[in-house]
Every structure is written in C-alpha cells, then in structure tokens.
Design a protein around this motif. Structure first.
Motif: not given
Length: 441
Positions: A4, A7, A126, A398, A420, A423
C-alpha cells in the motif's frame, strides 16, 4: 499482492538486548466481541458486553449495527467494573450503508442480519475486501429467500453488494462450500434463530478450516438460549442445525484475545525470557489456546494458573512440523519464530490463508526471504529453513498479523523496519506501546 503506497512510514522494530520479563495485559478477543455484538443485536432484550475489544474491526461492527438501528451505548458495566457496551436491540431497518473495512467478520456476519432488516443495506469496504470471497454467504442467503444485488462492477460473489431486507427470512436447509472460510458457516448460524424456519447448514467441499471458530459460534449461541445441533454432538458430519427462537440478552465478559497474545509469548520463546498473560481462560474455543502446545514443542514451557498463563523460553528455538488447518491465523507468528529456529519447519493445512487480509503465504515467503531467509511455498503451507537474517524493510500489506510477525523477527535481528505498523489497530490497538512496555522501553 501489492504494498500500500499510502502507508510508507517505517517503524524500527525494537531489538531485544536480553531475555524479556514482563506481564502483558492483552485486550479482548475480536472474535468474541464481534460475535457478541451480533447476538446481542438480534436478542429479544438488552444485554451487556463487558471488556470489549476496541479496535478497527470491532468499531466497524458496532458502527454497522448502529446504522441498521441497533442501540450501542459505551460506558461502564452496571456494577462499575470497567468498560462495557450496552446493546439495545430494535427493529433492524434500512436504508443504510455498512463500511466493512477489511474485516471478514463484518463482511460475512452482517449480510444475514441485513436480510432481516426492513429496507436495503449496502455493503462496501477497503479495496482488498473486494478480493475476499463472499459467495458462500451470498449464494446461501439467496437459497434461503433473500434478495441480493452483487456483481455490478463485474465481480459477482464479492463486495460491493446490497441486501434488500424484507423484515424476515424463511430460512431452512442450505448447502454451502465453506472450505475457503469457516465464517460462511458462522454467519448463517448466528442469525439462524431469527429465521422463520431456523437454518440447517450443510458444508459440501473439502475440509473446513478454522473449526475452533465454528465451535466458538455454537457455544455463544447456546449461551444466548439457542438450540444448536452439531456434528460433535452426534449429528451428521458437516451439518449444523439452529432451531428458530428468541435469543436472550446476555451479560458477557470478553476473554483476552489469545491469538493477539502470540507475539508476546513468541518474545519469551525467542529471547529465552518469561511473559505472563493475565486472565488466560482455563477453557476456551479460541484458536490461540493452541499456542500453549505449539510453542512448547518449539522449545518453551508454560504454566496456567488462576492468575493467567506464564510462558518461559529456554534460549533454544526448535523447528516444527505442524498442521495449522484449525488455527490458520497463528501461521504468521509461527513462521516468524520458525525463521529463527535451529532446525527446519513445515507448516501445513493453510492453503486458505491465500484468501485472508492478504495472501499470507506469499507475503511471508517474500518478506522473510528478503531478510535473508529461506522460505518456500507448498501447496498448502510453508517450508522454512532457518538461515542468518539481516535487517531490512518488512512490508505488511495492510495485514495486522504480518506486522506482528515482523516485530517478532526484529527482536532477534537488528535493523528490521516494519512498514505500516499502524495496521495492527485492526485487532490490537496500541501494539507499539504494548511491545515497548514488554521490553521495558
């Protein structure tokens, strides 16, 4: 499977300078919290949910039920014993829009609830949620009398979709293939008492994964007064029956999330230290309870007392050959520990992980190998040959359990950076703070 790009913040995974020694209060179970919310919303009277998990997945569930007309009040329990949610059932109604995020429990448990609502309920989420299978729930609900619009974007059997609730559902017998997710079975069972004829769910297909989660659903239904016949109780194999009837409002205390205890127990194993998790239940249907056996086989020892579970590492980590079909969500953390072991490991029975928050088998293979590991995918799992690892970026896709897996490796390997780490809020709020506290940082 893509990283992603939104992030990109990197979290330096703390490196353990020695054996950890800590007591870690693990927040409540996501699986119990979200099942408890659904059952309370369908009950005939108000109920309490004590010590609920407040995470992205559970807050999405609460918001979705509120959108359909359920009252959920946040406060303290009736005896002032800590945080609790008061759930006040009411007539389910639309129109409403539900944001499922990337929560399997929300996207699968709530379409049957929406079929009982008066009006249309739209489900969206999402981008990754569009790739996760929902056909088992959609096809079953149609067979039971529901009207559902899906496939408007050319992707039938998945999000986005709209359930046109008619205020009731006939229910009855239905066959589904739940081999890609046990949540298909749980979704139908949870709402089954409210169907006019109840529901009989017959699984047809290859072996069911994550059976402990179905047992959790059955136990919680029975605690709310539902009559459930199961294969374990002498019924037909792969057939579950729920009799129609009113559900009782419960006063439910949510257990700690034992799967979320995994990284902390792994820290004791990897560093040769000791970690205590208070309030570990003596009896539970949570898959995470299998960690006591699995991590003991990998070189540790555990003691369960009235105070909780204390897990102690010995300073040695051994490889394992294990079938994880019933406890697939534990695979990322076990793979991380296996990458630090003194002998190879084979993790089997988890082909369905390719359909989780990300393709977990491909993600684990790529990320551990990029740190110098030697992981190969098999038809239904992973083969891990330990090698000296080095620092680098560990991507999460994620996926909360990818983030905690990277943190486990970072304990023993300097220079690991988690992309990230936020998450983890999906099921384990404040993970970085809990991790630092365990290490005394």
């Amino acid at each position: 499977m893509t990283v992603n790009p939104t992030h990109t913040a990197l979290w330096p995974a703390p490196h353990a300078s020695g054996a950890v020694a800590a007591t870690v209060h693990v927040p409540g179970s996501k699986s119990v919290t979200n099942r408890g919310l659904v059952l309370a919303a369908l009950a005939a009277e108000p109920g309490w949910l004590r010590r609920p998990l407040r995470s992205r997945d559970t807050l999405l569930m609460a918001a979705a039920l509120r959108a359909m007309g359920v009252g959920i009040e946040e406060g303290v329990g009736p005896d002032g014993s800590g945080e609790a949610w008061r759930v006040i059932p009411s007539g389910l109604r639309g129109p409403a829009t539900v944001d499922v995020g990337n929560a399997g429990t929300v996207m699968r448990f709530l379409p049957p609830v929406a079929a009982l609502a008066d009006g249309p309920i739209r489900f969206d989420g999402d981008p990754r949620s569009y790739e996760r299978p929902l056909h088992g729930v959609i096809d079953a609900l149609r067979a039971l009398g529901a009207r559902i619009d899906d496939g408007a974007d050319g992707n039938p059997g998945a999000l986005p979709l709209t359930v046109h609730g008619g205020g009731a559902l006939d229910g009855g017998q239905v066959e589904i293939d739940a081999s890609s997710s046990s949540q298909f079975v749980s979704a139908l069972l949870l709402s089954g008492p409210r169907f006019n004829q109840g529901v009989e769910v017959r699984h047809v297909g290859s072996a069911l994964p994550s059976m402990p989660h179905i047992r959790m659903t059955v136990d919680m239904l029975r605690a709310c007064g539902a009559q459930v016949d199961t294969p374990e109780a002498g019924g037909e194999p792969n057939v579950w029956r729920v009799t129609p009837g009113a559900l009782l409002g419960r006063d439910l205390t949510v257990e700690p999330d034992l799967s979320n205890a995994q990284p902390f127990l792994a820290a004791a194993l990897v560093t040769g230290g000791r970690v205590t998790v208070p309030d570990w239940p003596a009896r539970t249907t949570q898959p995470g309870d299998a960690l006591r056996r699995i991590f003991t086989e990998m070189g540790g020892s555990c003691e369960l007392t009235e105070q909780g579970l204390t897990f102690t590492g010995t300073g040695s980590v051994h490889g394992i050959d294990v079938d994880l079909s019933e406890v697939g969500e534990l695979t990322p953390g076990i793979a991380a520990v296996a990458a630090l072991a003194d002998s190879p490991s084979t993790l089997r029975g988890v082909a369905h992980l390719r359909l989780h928050e990300t393709d977990r088998l491909a993600a684990l293979t790529k990320e551990i190998n990029e740190l110098g590991g030697d992981v190969t995918e098999t038809a239904d799992g992973l083969h891990i040959r330990p090698r000296p690892l080095h620092g680098g970026v560990f991507h999460t896709y994620d996926d909360h359990r990818m983030a905690t897996a990277g943190a486990i490796i970072g304990l023993a390997v300097p220079g690991v950076q988690i992309e990230n780490v936020a998450t983890t809020a999906k099921t384990l709020p404040d993970f970085p703070e809990l991790w630092a506290g365990m290490l005394g940082n």
